[in-house]
Enzyme design. Structure first.
Site, short mmCIF file in Angstrom:
data_model
loop_
_atom_site.label_atom_id
_atom_site.label_comp_id
_atom_site.label_asym_id
_atom_site.label_seq_id
_atom_site.Cartn_x
_atom_site.Cartn_y
_atom_site.Cartn_z
N LYS A 177 17.92 12.45 6.01
CA LYS A 177 18.11 11.62 7.19
C LYS A 177 17.37 12.01 8.10
O LYS A 177 16.86 13.25 8.65
CB LYS A 177 19.72 11.62 7.48
N SER A 194 26.86 6.43 10.61
CA SER A 194 25.45 6.28 11.16
C SER A 194 24.41 6.48 9.84
O SER A 194 23.23 6.28 10.01
CB SER A 194 25.24 7.17 12.19
N SER A 241 30.22 9.67 9.66
CA SER A 241 29.12 9.05 9.65
C SER A 241 28.44 9.11 8.00
O SER A 241 27.49 8.92 7.75
CB SER A 241 28.01 9.51 10.35
#
Lengths: 95, 484
Positions: B76, B151, B175
Protein backbone atom coordinates in the site's frame (compact mmCIF):
# COMPACT_ATOMS: atom_id res chain seq x y z
CA UNK A 1 -24.86 22.48 14.17
CA UNK A 2 -25.06 24.67 11.08
CA UNK A 3 -21.86 26.53 10.38
CA UNK A 4 -21.86 29.84 8.57
CA UNK A 5 -19.47 31.00 5.87
CA UNK A 6 -17.54 33.12 8.31
CA UNK A 7 -16.88 30.18 10.67
CA UNK A 8 -15.76 27.92 7.83
CA UNK A 9 -13.49 30.68 6.62
CA UNK A 10 -11.99 30.98 10.10
CA UNK A 11 -11.46 27.19 10.33
CA UNK A 12 -9.75 27.16 6.92
CA UNK A 13 -7.49 29.95 8.11
CA UNK A 14 -6.62 28.12 11.36
CA UNK A 15 -5.72 25.04 9.29
CA UNK A 16 -3.79 27.16 6.75
CA UNK A 17 -5.88 25.55 4.05
CA UNK A 18 -6.66 27.25 0.78
CA UNK A 19 -10.27 26.66 -0.29
CA UNK A 20 -11.61 27.72 -3.70
CA UNK A 21 -14.34 30.36 -3.56
CA UNK A 22 -16.46 28.21 -5.86
CA UNK A 23 -16.32 25.26 -3.44
CA UNK A 24 -17.02 27.24 -0.30
CA UNK A 25 -20.74 26.60 -0.13
CA UNK A 26 -20.22 22.87 -0.51
CA UNK A 27 -17.78 22.88 2.42
CA UNK A 28 -20.22 24.88 4.53
CA UNK A 29 -22.93 22.31 3.80
CA UNK A 30 -20.72 19.21 4.22
CA UNK A 31 -19.11 20.40 7.44
CA UNK A 32 -22.50 21.34 8.89
CA UNK A 33 -23.83 17.86 8.01
CA UNK A 34 -20.84 16.15 9.62
CA UNK A 35 -21.08 18.21 12.80
CA UNK A 36 -24.84 17.64 13.00
CA UNK A 37 -24.15 13.93 12.65
CA UNK A 38 -21.52 13.77 15.41
CA UNK A 39 -23.69 15.80 17.75
CA UNK A 40 -25.72 12.71 18.61
CA UNK A 41 -22.88 12.09 21.07
CA UNK A 42 -24.32 14.87 23.21
CA UNK A 43 -27.31 12.70 24.07
CA UNK A 44 -25.04 10.24 25.93
CA UNK A 45 -24.45 10.64 29.64
CA UNK A 46 -20.68 10.38 30.07
CA UNK A 47 -20.39 11.93 33.51
CA UNK A 48 -17.61 10.21 35.40
CA UNK A 49 -16.41 8.24 32.36
CA UNK A 50 -12.64 8.63 31.94
CA UNK A 51 -11.65 9.53 28.35
CA UNK A 52 -9.88 6.70 26.56
CA UNK A 53 -6.39 7.81 25.62
CA UNK A 54 -4.95 4.42 24.66
CA UNK A 55 -7.04 1.31 23.95
CA UNK A 56 -4.68 -0.87 25.99
CA UNK A 57 -4.07 1.67 28.76
CA UNK A 58 -0.39 1.63 27.88
CA UNK A 59 1.77 4.39 29.23
CA UNK A 60 4.08 6.30 26.92
CA UNK A 61 7.37 4.41 26.81
CA UNK A 62 10.47 6.42 27.62
CA UNK A 63 13.90 5.71 26.28
CA UNK A 64 17.34 6.69 27.37
CA UNK A 65 18.31 10.14 26.11
CA UNK A 66 21.05 9.25 23.69
CA UNK A 67 21.70 9.91 20.02
CA UNK A 68 20.17 7.18 17.86
CA UNK A 69 19.90 8.95 14.50
CA UNK A 70 22.77 9.50 12.14
CA UNK A 71 23.13 12.74 10.18
CA UNK A 72 21.22 12.35 6.91
CA UNK A 73 20.68 16.00 6.12
CA UNK A 74 21.77 15.74 2.49
CA UNK A 75 19.43 12.83 1.88
CA UNK A 76 16.48 14.57 3.52
CA UNK A 77 17.12 17.87 1.77
CA UNK A 78 17.31 16.19 -1.62
CA UNK A 79 13.51 15.84 -1.50
CA UNK A 80 12.88 19.38 -0.22
CA UNK A 81 11.30 21.90 -2.61
CA UNK A 82 14.02 24.54 -2.03
CA UNK A 83 17.23 24.48 -0.03
CA UNK A 84 20.46 26.42 0.04
CA UNK A 85 23.66 25.80 1.98
CA UNK A 86 21.96 23.10 4.07
CA UNK A 87 18.99 25.32 4.94
CA UNK A 88 15.33 25.11 3.93
CA UNK A 89 14.25 28.20 2.03
CA UNK A 90 10.96 29.97 2.67
CA UNK A 91 9.71 33.43 1.63
CA UNK A 92 11.21 36.26 3.64
CA UNK A 93 9.66 36.42 7.13
CA UNK A 94 11.64 39.30 8.70
CA UNK A 95 11.78 42.72 7.06
CA UNK B 1 1.01 -19.56 -11.23
CA UNK B 2 -1.16 -16.56 -10.33
CA UNK B 3 -4.02 -18.79 -9.18
CA UNK B 4 -1.89 -20.40 -6.49
CA UNK B 5 -2.14 -19.12 -2.94
CA UNK B 6 0.89 -17.68 -1.18
CA UNK B 7 1.38 -20.96 0.73
CA UNK B 8 1.21 -22.95 -2.52
CA UNK B 9 3.66 -20.59 -4.21
CA UNK B 10 6.06 -20.94 -1.27
CA UNK B 11 5.93 -24.72 -1.65
CA UNK B 12 6.48 -24.44 -5.42
CA UNK B 13 9.50 -22.19 -4.93
CA UNK B 14 11.05 -24.56 -2.38
CA UNK B 15 10.41 -27.56 -4.64
CA UNK B 16 12.07 -25.75 -7.53
CA UNK B 17 8.96 -25.92 -9.74
CA UNK B 18 9.59 -22.28 -10.72
CA UNK B 19 11.95 -19.52 -9.62
CA UNK B 20 11.03 -16.31 -7.86
CA UNK B 21 12.27 -14.43 -10.93
CA UNK B 22 9.88 -16.37 -13.19
CA UNK B 23 7.02 -15.79 -10.79
CA UNK B 24 7.87 -12.10 -10.45
CA UNK B 25 8.09 -11.60 -14.24
CA UNK B 26 4.78 -13.43 -14.67
CA UNK B 27 3.00 -11.16 -12.18
CA UNK B 28 4.63 -7.97 -13.48
CA UNK B 29 3.41 -8.87 -16.96
CA UNK B 30 -0.04 -9.64 -15.60
CA UNK B 31 -0.20 -6.27 -13.85
CA UNK B 32 0.89 -4.57 -17.08
CA UNK B 33 -1.83 -6.36 -19.04
CA UNK B 34 -4.77 -6.30 -16.61
CA UNK B 35 -4.28 -3.35 -14.29
CA UNK B 36 -5.37 -0.71 -16.82
CA UNK B 37 -8.88 -2.08 -16.16
CA UNK B 38 -8.54 -1.67 -12.39
CA UNK B 39 -6.09 1.16 -11.68
CA UNK B 40 -4.94 -0.68 -8.55
CA UNK B 41 -1.22 0.10 -8.84
CA UNK B 42 0.23 3.63 -8.63
CA UNK B 43 3.90 2.76 -9.03
CA UNK B 44 5.42 -0.42 -10.43
CA UNK B 45 8.92 -1.16 -9.08
CA UNK B 46 10.08 -3.59 -11.71
CA UNK B 47 13.85 -3.32 -11.28
CA UNK B 48 13.74 -3.48 -7.51
CA UNK B 49 11.39 -6.48 -7.74
CA UNK B 50 13.65 -8.39 -10.12
CA UNK B 51 16.71 -7.69 -7.96
CA UNK B 52 14.84 -8.90 -4.86
CA UNK B 53 13.61 -11.96 -6.77
CA UNK B 54 17.13 -12.91 -7.91
CA UNK B 55 18.42 -12.50 -4.35
CA UNK B 56 15.59 -14.73 -3.15
CA UNK B 57 16.44 -17.35 -5.78
CA UNK B 58 20.03 -17.37 -4.52
CA UNK B 59 18.77 -18.01 -0.99
CA UNK B 60 16.31 -20.64 -2.19
CA UNK B 61 19.26 -22.48 -3.72
CA UNK B 62 20.92 -22.67 -0.29
CA UNK B 63 17.75 -23.96 1.36
CA UNK B 64 17.89 -21.33 4.11
CA UNK B 65 14.46 -19.89 3.52
CA UNK B 66 11.29 -18.78 5.25
CA UNK B 67 7.69 -18.92 4.03
CA UNK B 68 7.93 -15.53 2.28
CA UNK B 69 11.27 -16.02 0.53
CA UNK B 70 10.73 -15.09 -3.11
CA UNK B 71 6.99 -14.32 -2.67
CA UNK B 72 5.85 -11.23 -4.60
CA UNK B 73 3.52 -8.77 -2.91
CA UNK B 74 2.07 -5.31 -3.49
CA UNK B 75 2.61 -2.60 -0.89
CA UNK B 76 0.00 0.00 0.00
CA UNK B 77 1.39 3.38 -0.98
CA UNK B 78 1.13 4.60 2.60
CA UNK B 79 4.24 2.65 3.70
CA UNK B 80 7.50 4.49 3.13
CA UNK B 81 9.86 2.86 0.66
CA UNK B 82 13.40 4.20 0.44
CA UNK B 83 13.99 5.87 -2.92
CA UNK B 84 10.57 4.87 -4.27
CA UNK B 85 7.69 7.33 -4.58
CA UNK B 86 5.38 7.09 -1.55
CA UNK B 87 2.35 9.14 -2.58
CA UNK B 88 -0.31 8.17 -0.01
CA UNK B 89 -2.75 8.68 -2.90
CA UNK B 90 -2.22 12.45 -2.70
CA UNK B 91 -1.03 15.20 -4.98
CA UNK B 92 0.75 16.49 -1.86
CA UNK B 93 3.19 13.56 -2.04
CA UNK B 94 3.14 12.93 -5.79
CA UNK B 95 6.81 13.94 -5.90
CA UNK B 96 7.82 12.34 -2.58
CA UNK B 97 10.48 9.65 -2.70
CA UNK B 98 10.68 8.48 0.88
CA UNK B 99 14.18 8.79 2.36
CA UNK B 100 13.79 5.61 4.43
CA UNK B 101 11.90 2.30 4.66
CA UNK B 102 8.96 1.78 7.00
CA UNK B 103 9.47 -0.97 9.57
CA UNK B 104 6.91 -3.10 7.70
CA UNK B 105 8.78 -2.53 4.43
CA UNK B 106 12.02 -3.55 6.13
CA UNK B 107 10.52 -6.63 7.79
CA UNK B 108 8.94 -7.94 4.57
CA UNK B 109 12.21 -7.37 2.70
CA UNK B 110 14.14 -9.17 5.46
CA UNK B 111 11.67 -12.08 5.15
CA UNK B 112 12.61 -12.32 1.47
CA UNK B 113 9.35 -10.98 0.03
CA UNK B 114 9.52 -9.27 -3.36
CA UNK B 115 7.83 -5.86 -3.68
CA UNK B 116 6.18 -5.54 -7.10
CA UNK B 117 4.93 -1.99 -6.59
CA UNK B 118 2.77 0.36 -4.58
CA UNK B 119 -1.02 0.23 -4.56
CA UNK B 120 -3.65 2.89 -5.06
CA UNK B 121 -5.61 4.09 -2.03
CA UNK B 122 -7.93 6.80 -0.82
CA UNK B 123 -5.98 10.01 -0.25
CA UNK B 124 -4.15 9.73 3.09
CA UNK B 125 -6.34 6.65 3.74
CA UNK B 126 -9.43 8.82 4.12
CA UNK B 127 -12.27 7.17 2.30
CA UNK B 128 -14.36 4.03 1.99
CA UNK B 129 -14.47 3.70 -1.80
CA UNK B 130 -11.01 4.55 -3.15
CA UNK B 131 -12.61 7.49 -4.97
CA UNK B 132 -10.63 10.16 -3.10
CA UNK B 133 -7.29 9.10 -4.62
CA UNK B 134 -5.38 11.73 -6.62
CA UNK B 135 -4.61 8.88 -9.05
CA UNK B 136 -8.26 8.16 -9.80
CA UNK B 137 -10.63 5.53 -8.46
CA UNK B 138 -9.86 1.81 -8.39
CA UNK B 139 -12.44 -0.48 -10.01
CA UNK B 140 -13.82 -3.58 -8.34
CA UNK B 141 -12.72 -6.67 -10.35
CA UNK B 142 -16.15 -8.27 -9.75
CA UNK B 143 -17.90 -5.35 -11.47
CA UNK B 144 -15.83 -2.61 -13.06
CA UNK B 145 -18.61 -0.07 -12.45
CA UNK B 146 -18.39 -0.56 -8.71
CA UNK B 147 -15.99 0.58 -6.01
CA UNK B 148 -13.48 -1.82 -4.42
CA UNK B 149 -14.00 -0.25 -0.98
CA UNK B 150 -11.38 1.78 0.77
CA UNK B 151 -9.07 2.98 1.80
CA UNK B 152 -6.91 -0.05 0.86
CA UNK B 153 -8.90 -0.45 -2.37
CA UNK B 154 -5.94 -0.95 -4.69
CA UNK B 155 -4.53 -3.72 -2.50
CA UNK B 156 -7.91 -5.47 -2.29
CA UNK B 157 -8.66 -5.24 -6.03
CA UNK B 158 -5.15 -6.43 -6.96
CA UNK B 159 -5.30 -9.50 -4.70
CA UNK B 160 -8.83 -10.36 -5.88
CA UNK B 161 -7.72 -10.05 -9.51
CA UNK B 162 -4.71 -12.33 -8.91
CA UNK B 163 -2.19 -9.60 -9.68
CA UNK B 164 -0.34 -10.59 -6.50
CA UNK B 165 -0.87 -13.31 -3.90
CA UNK B 166 -0.72 -10.76 -1.08
CA UNK B 167 -0.76 -7.06 -0.36
CA UNK B 168 -0.39 -4.82 2.64
CA UNK B 169 -3.14 -2.59 3.93
CA UNK B 170 -3.84 -0.23 6.79
CA UNK B 171 -7.03 0.07 8.77
CA UNK B 172 -8.09 3.16 10.73
CA UNK B 173 -11.86 2.59 10.62
CA UNK B 174 -12.22 -0.46 8.37
CA UNK B 175 -9.75 0.24 5.57
CA UNK B 176 -8.46 -3.35 5.42
CA UNK B 177 -11.67 -5.21 6.27
CA UNK B 178 -14.23 -3.29 4.20
CA UNK B 179 -12.31 -3.46 0.87
CA UNK B 180 -11.45 -7.11 1.64
CA UNK B 181 -15.20 -7.74 2.00
CA UNK B 182 -16.17 -5.82 -1.13
CA UNK B 183 -13.50 -7.56 -3.24
CA UNK B 184 -13.99 -11.06 -1.81
CA UNK B 185 -10.62 -11.55 -0.12
CA UNK B 186 -9.24 -12.09 3.39
CA UNK B 187 -7.90 -9.16 5.43
CA UNK B 188 -6.92 -8.79 9.06
CA UNK B 189 -6.53 -5.66 11.15
CA UNK B 190 -4.36 -6.65 14.11
CA UNK B 191 -4.58 -5.37 17.68
CA UNK B 192 -3.48 -1.74 18.00
CA UNK B 193 0.27 -1.85 18.62
CA UNK B 194 0.86 -5.28 17.07
CA UNK B 195 2.30 -4.01 13.74
CA UNK B 196 4.71 -1.08 13.81
CA UNK B 197 3.42 2.25 12.55
CA UNK B 198 6.94 3.59 11.97
CA UNK B 199 7.17 4.82 8.40
CA UNK B 200 3.44 4.27 7.85
CA UNK B 201 2.13 7.72 6.97
CA UNK B 202 -0.09 8.77 9.88
CA UNK B 203 -3.79 9.51 9.52
CA UNK B 204 -5.24 9.02 13.04
CA UNK B 205 -2.45 7.77 15.25
CA UNK B 206 -4.56 6.23 18.01
CA UNK B 207 -6.47 4.12 15.46
CA UNK B 208 -4.10 3.33 12.54
CA UNK B 209 -2.89 -0.24 12.21
CA UNK B 210 -1.28 -2.13 9.32
CA UNK B 211 -2.08 -5.69 8.30
CA UNK B 212 -2.08 -8.16 5.41
CA UNK B 213 -4.64 -8.72 2.63
CA UNK B 214 -4.58 -12.15 1.00
CA UNK B 215 -6.89 -14.72 -0.52
CA UNK B 216 -6.79 -17.15 2.42
CA UNK B 217 -6.47 -17.00 6.19
CA UNK B 218 -3.43 -19.27 5.97
CA UNK B 219 -1.69 -16.72 3.73
CA UNK B 220 -2.69 -13.91 6.08
CA UNK B 221 -1.10 -15.86 8.95
CA UNK B 222 2.19 -16.15 7.04
CA UNK B 223 2.20 -12.46 6.13
CA UNK B 224 1.20 -11.23 9.57
CA UNK B 225 3.92 -13.32 11.21
CA UNK B 226 6.48 -11.37 9.16
CA UNK B 227 4.85 -7.94 9.68
CA UNK B 228 4.09 -8.09 13.41
CA UNK B 229 6.38 -7.48 16.34
CA UNK B 230 7.71 -4.91 18.77
CA UNK B 231 9.45 -1.87 17.33
CA UNK B 232 11.11 0.60 19.66
CA UNK B 233 10.81 3.30 16.96
CA UNK B 234 7.00 3.25 17.31
CA UNK B 235 6.12 4.63 20.74
CA UNK B 236 2.78 2.77 20.75
CA UNK B 237 4.22 -0.59 19.67
CA UNK B 238 3.52 -3.32 22.22
CA UNK B 239 6.45 -5.33 23.56
CA UNK B 240 5.00 -8.79 23.45
CA UNK B 241 6.03 -11.94 21.56
CA UNK B 242 4.27 -12.71 18.27
CA UNK B 243 2.15 -15.87 18.42
CA UNK B 244 2.76 -18.73 15.99
CA UNK B 245 -0.25 -17.97 13.78
CA UNK B 246 0.39 -20.78 11.28
CA UNK B 247 0.63 -23.40 14.03
CA UNK B 248 -2.79 -22.40 15.41
CA UNK B 249 -4.65 -22.69 12.08
CA UNK B 250 -5.46 -26.38 12.41
CA UNK B 251 -7.10 -26.30 15.83
CA UNK B 252 -10.67 -27.65 15.80
CA UNK B 253 -13.42 -25.15 16.64
CA UNK B 254 -15.25 -27.51 18.99
CA UNK B 255 -16.64 -25.47 21.86
CA UNK B 256 -15.59 -22.11 20.43
CA UNK B 257 -18.03 -19.52 21.80
CA UNK B 258 -19.17 -17.10 19.11
CA UNK B 259 -21.27 -14.03 19.92
CA UNK B 260 -23.69 -12.40 17.50
CA UNK B 261 -24.23 -8.74 18.42
CA UNK B 262 -27.88 -7.96 17.80
CA UNK B 263 -26.92 -4.40 16.81
CA UNK B 264 -25.01 -5.79 13.78
CA UNK B 265 -28.09 -7.54 12.37
CA UNK B 266 -30.67 -4.78 12.56
CA UNK B 267 -31.88 -1.92 10.44
CA UNK B 268 -29.53 -0.90 7.64
CA UNK B 269 -28.23 -4.41 6.91
CA UNK B 270 -28.99 -5.52 3.35
CA UNK B 271 -31.28 -8.56 3.62
CA UNK B 272 -29.30 -10.68 1.16
CA UNK B 273 -26.04 -9.88 2.97
CA UNK B 274 -27.76 -10.86 6.22
CA UNK B 275 -28.84 -14.18 4.68
CA UNK B 276 -25.26 -14.95 3.59
CA UNK B 277 -24.02 -14.24 7.12
CA UNK B 278 -26.75 -16.50 8.58
CA UNK B 279 -25.55 -19.31 6.30
CA UNK B 280 -21.99 -18.75 7.54
CA UNK B 281 -23.22 -18.95 11.13
CA UNK B 282 -24.69 -22.38 10.30
CA UNK B 283 -21.29 -23.47 8.97
CA UNK B 284 -19.70 -22.42 12.25
CA UNK B 285 -22.31 -24.42 14.17
CA UNK B 286 -21.44 -27.46 12.04
CA UNK B 287 -17.78 -26.87 12.87
CA UNK B 288 -18.66 -27.24 16.55
CA UNK B 289 -18.91 -23.61 17.60
CA UNK B 290 -21.46 -22.56 20.19
CA UNK B 291 -23.31 -19.51 18.94
CA UNK B 292 -25.07 -17.09 21.26
CA UNK B 293 -26.69 -13.66 21.02
CA UNK B 294 -24.91 -10.77 22.64
CA UNK B 295 -25.32 -7.00 22.75
CA UNK B 296 -22.91 -4.16 22.08
CA UNK B 297 -25.28 -1.41 23.23
CA UNK B 298 -23.17 1.59 22.19
CA UNK B 299 -22.68 0.44 18.58
CA UNK B 300 -24.61 3.37 17.07
CA UNK B 301 -22.21 5.83 18.70
CA UNK B 302 -19.10 4.41 17.04
CA UNK B 303 -19.32 6.26 13.72
CA UNK B 304 -20.04 9.67 15.29
CA UNK B 305 -17.26 9.21 17.89
CA UNK B 306 -14.88 8.19 15.13
CA UNK B 307 -15.70 11.28 13.06
CA UNK B 308 -14.50 13.43 15.92
CA UNK B 309 -11.42 11.44 16.98
CA UNK B 310 -10.11 10.61 13.49
CA UNK B 311 -10.44 14.13 12.00
CA UNK B 312 -8.95 15.67 15.15
CA UNK B 313 -5.88 13.45 14.94
CA UNK B 314 -5.71 13.91 11.17
CA UNK B 315 -5.72 17.69 11.48
CA UNK B 316 -2.70 17.46 13.81
CA UNK B 317 -0.85 14.84 11.78
CA UNK B 318 -1.34 16.55 8.44
CA UNK B 319 -0.06 19.87 9.74
CA UNK B 320 3.40 18.57 8.82
CA UNK B 321 2.63 19.10 5.14
CA UNK B 322 3.72 22.71 4.85
CA UNK B 323 5.43 23.01 1.48
CA UNK B 324 8.79 23.57 3.17
CA UNK B 325 10.58 20.29 3.83
CA UNK B 326 9.01 17.82 1.39
CA UNK B 327 5.94 17.34 -0.74
CA UNK B 328 4.02 19.81 -2.87
CA UNK B 329 4.95 23.50 -2.83
CA UNK B 330 2.94 26.16 -4.62
CA UNK B 331 4.50 28.40 -7.27
CA UNK B 332 5.75 31.88 -6.32
CA UNK B 333 4.48 32.25 -2.75
CA UNK B 334 4.00 35.88 -1.71
CA UNK B 335 4.89 35.20 1.92
CA UNK B 336 5.09 32.33 4.38
CA UNK B 337 1.34 32.33 5.06
CA UNK B 338 0.61 32.16 1.33
CA UNK B 339 3.14 29.33 1.00
CA UNK B 340 1.29 27.26 3.63
CA UNK B 341 -2.23 28.10 2.47
CA UNK B 342 -1.71 27.50 -1.24
CA UNK B 343 0.62 24.48 -0.93
CA UNK B 344 -1.94 22.76 1.31
CA UNK B 345 -4.93 24.01 -0.69
CA UNK B 346 -3.45 22.63 -3.92
CA UNK B 347 -1.92 19.48 -2.42
CA UNK B 348 -4.97 18.10 -0.59
CA UNK B 349 -8.23 16.87 -2.12
CA UNK B 350 -11.76 17.61 -0.90
CA UNK B 351 -12.23 14.75 1.58
CA UNK B 352 -8.87 15.40 3.27
CA UNK B 353 -9.73 19.10 3.51
CA UNK B 354 -13.11 18.29 5.03
CA UNK B 355 -11.53 16.12 7.70
CA UNK B 356 -8.77 18.60 8.48
CA UNK B 357 -11.42 21.30 8.93
CA UNK B 358 -13.71 19.13 11.09
CA UNK B 359 -10.70 18.24 13.25
CA UNK B 360 -9.48 21.81 13.45
CA UNK B 361 -12.93 22.91 14.56
CA UNK B 362 -13.26 20.09 17.13
CA UNK B 363 -9.90 20.99 18.66
CA UNK B 364 -10.30 24.76 18.52
CA UNK B 365 -10.56 26.92 21.64
CA UNK B 366 -13.85 26.41 23.45
CA UNK B 367 -14.88 23.26 21.58
CA UNK B 368 -12.35 20.68 22.81
CA UNK B 369 -14.47 19.40 25.71
CA UNK B 370 -17.68 19.29 23.68
CA UNK B 371 -16.17 17.27 20.85
CA UNK B 372 -12.83 15.56 21.41
CA UNK B 373 -13.14 14.86 25.13
CA UNK B 374 -16.74 13.72 24.71
CA UNK B 375 -15.77 11.39 21.86
CA UNK B 376 -12.93 9.90 23.92
CA UNK B 377 -15.40 9.23 26.76
CA UNK B 378 -17.80 7.55 24.35
CA UNK B 379 -14.85 5.54 23.09
CA UNK B 380 -14.39 4.24 26.64
CA UNK B 381 -18.05 3.08 26.65
CA UNK B 382 -17.57 1.34 23.32
CA UNK B 383 -14.49 -0.48 24.58
CA UNK B 384 -16.35 -1.55 27.71
CA UNK B 385 -19.10 -3.11 25.55
CA UNK B 386 -16.47 -5.34 23.95
CA UNK B 387 -14.71 -6.18 27.23
CA UNK B 388 -18.06 -7.23 28.71
CA UNK B 389 -18.86 -9.30 25.60
CA UNK B 390 -15.53 -11.11 25.73
CA UNK B 391 -16.40 -12.36 29.22
CA UNK B 392 -19.14 -14.43 27.58
CA UNK B 393 -17.69 -15.32 24.17
CA UNK B 394 -14.35 -15.99 22.45
CA UNK B 395 -15.13 -14.29 19.14
CA UNK B 396 -17.73 -11.88 17.81
CA UNK B 397 -19.24 -12.51 14.37
CA UNK B 398 -21.22 -10.30 12.01
CA UNK B 399 -21.20 -8.70 8.58
CA UNK B 400 -18.18 -6.59 7.60
CA UNK B 401 -20.19 -4.12 5.55
CA UNK B 402 -23.96 -3.49 5.44
CA UNK B 403 -24.08 -3.85 1.63
CA UNK B 404 -21.99 -5.35 -1.16
CA UNK B 405 -19.88 -3.03 -3.33
CA UNK B 406 -21.76 0.13 -4.34
CA UNK B 407 -21.51 1.96 -7.67
CA UNK B 408 -18.75 4.43 -8.42
CA UNK B 409 -20.05 7.91 -7.65
CA UNK B 410 -23.07 6.61 -5.74
CA UNK B 411 -22.04 8.07 -2.37
CA UNK B 412 -19.27 10.41 -3.43
CA UNK B 413 -21.24 13.63 -2.84
CA UNK B 414 -22.59 12.74 0.57
CA UNK B 415 -19.87 12.31 3.21
CA UNK B 416 -22.15 11.16 6.03
CA UNK B 417 -23.75 8.38 3.93
CA UNK B 418 -20.26 7.28 2.89
CA UNK B 419 -19.12 7.25 6.54
CA UNK B 420 -21.96 4.88 7.45
CA UNK B 421 -20.56 2.19 5.13
CA UNK B 422 -18.05 1.53 7.94
CA UNK B 423 -20.71 1.11 10.63
CA UNK B 424 -19.60 -2.44 11.60
CA UNK B 425 -15.86 -1.93 11.39
CA UNK B 426 -15.19 1.39 13.12
CA UNK B 427 -15.91 0.32 16.72
CA UNK B 428 -13.12 -2.26 16.46
CA UNK B 429 -10.55 0.50 15.83
CA UNK B 430 -11.94 2.69 18.60
CA UNK B 431 -11.48 -0.24 21.01
CA UNK B 432 -8.07 -1.24 19.53
CA UNK B 433 -9.20 -4.82 18.93
CA UNK B 434 -8.18 -7.22 16.13
CA UNK B 435 -10.74 -7.88 13.41
CA UNK B 436 -10.79 -9.87 10.22
CA UNK B 437 -12.93 -10.15 7.10
CA UNK B 438 -13.34 -13.28 4.98
CA UNK B 439 -15.47 -14.02 1.93
CA UNK B 440 -18.80 -15.61 2.91
CA UNK B 441 -20.94 -15.71 -0.22
CA UNK B 442 -22.23 -13.57 -3.06
CA UNK B 443 -25.19 -11.28 -3.68
CA UNK B 444 -25.95 -10.65 -7.37
CA UNK B 445 -22.40 -11.65 -8.28
CA UNK B 446 -20.80 -9.40 -5.66
CA UNK B 447 -18.83 -10.75 -2.69
CA UNK B 448 -20.10 -10.60 0.89
CA UNK B 449 -17.66 -10.25 3.77
CA UNK B 450 -17.95 -11.91 7.17
CA UNK B 451 -16.31 -10.10 10.05
CA UNK B 452 -14.79 -11.82 13.07
CA UNK B 453 -13.67 -9.70 16.00
CA UNK B 454 -11.31 -11.05 18.66
CA UNK B 455 -10.11 -9.98 22.06
CA UNK B 456 -6.77 -8.19 22.42
CA UNK B 457 -3.88 -10.09 20.78
CA UNK B 458 -6.18 -12.94 19.77
CA UNK B 459 -5.09 -12.84 16.11
CA UNK B 460 -4.18 -16.55 16.23
CA UNK B 461 -7.73 -17.48 17.20
CA UNK B 462 -9.22 -15.21 14.52
CA UNK B 463 -7.04 -16.72 11.81
CA UNK B 464 -7.77 -20.22 13.10
CA UNK B 465 -11.54 -19.62 12.94
CA UNK B 466 -11.22 -18.11 9.45
CA UNK B 467 -9.03 -20.98 8.22
CA UNK B 468 -11.41 -23.64 9.52
CA UNK B 469 -14.32 -21.94 7.72
CA UNK B 470 -12.25 -21.84 4.53
CA UNK B 471 -11.67 -25.60 4.81
CA UNK B 472 -15.42 -26.23 4.43
CA UNK B 473 -16.33 -23.40 2.01
CA UNK B 474 -14.88 -22.22 -1.28
CA UNK B 475 -15.99 -18.56 -1.45
CA UNK B 476 -12.37 -17.47 -1.08
CA UNK B 477 -11.42 -19.55 -4.14
CA UNK B 478 -13.79 -17.81 -6.59
CA UNK B 479 -12.17 -15.79 -9.34
CA UNK B 480 -13.71 -12.67 -10.90
CA UNK B 481 -14.53 -13.12 -14.59
CA UNK B 482 -11.79 -11.84 -16.87
CA UNK B 483 -9.09 -12.36 -14.23
CA UNK B 484 -8.86 -16.18 -14.31
Amino acid sequence: MALDTETVSKIAHLARLGVDEAEFDTYVRNLSDILAFVEQLNAVDTSGVPPLAHPLDEKQRLREDRVTETDQRDKFQKIAPRTEAGLYLVPKVIE
Amino acid sequence: MHNKTLAELAAGLRAGEFSSEELTRHLLARIGRLDPRLNSVITLTEERALAQARAADARLATGEVGPLTGIPFLHKDIFCTDGVRTSCGSRMLDNFEAPYDATVTEKLAAAGAVMLGKTNMDEFAMGSSNETSFYGPVKNPWDLERVPGGSSGGSAAAVAARLAPAATGTDTGGSIRQPAALCGITGIKPTYGRVSRWGMIAFASSLDQGGPMTRTAEDAALMLAAMAGFDERDSTSIDRPVDDYAAALGRPLQGLRIGLPKEYFGEGLDAAVGAAIEAAIDEYRKLGAEVQDISLPNTALAVPAYYVVAPAECSSNLSRFDGVRFGHRCENPRDLEDLYVRSRGEGFGAEVKRRIMVGTYALSAGYYDAYYLKAQQVRQLIRKDFIDAFEQVDLILGPTSPTPAFRLGEKADDPVTMYLSDIYTIAVNLAGLPGLSIPAGFVDGLPVGLQLIGSYFDEARLLNAAHQYQQVTDWHGRVPEGFE
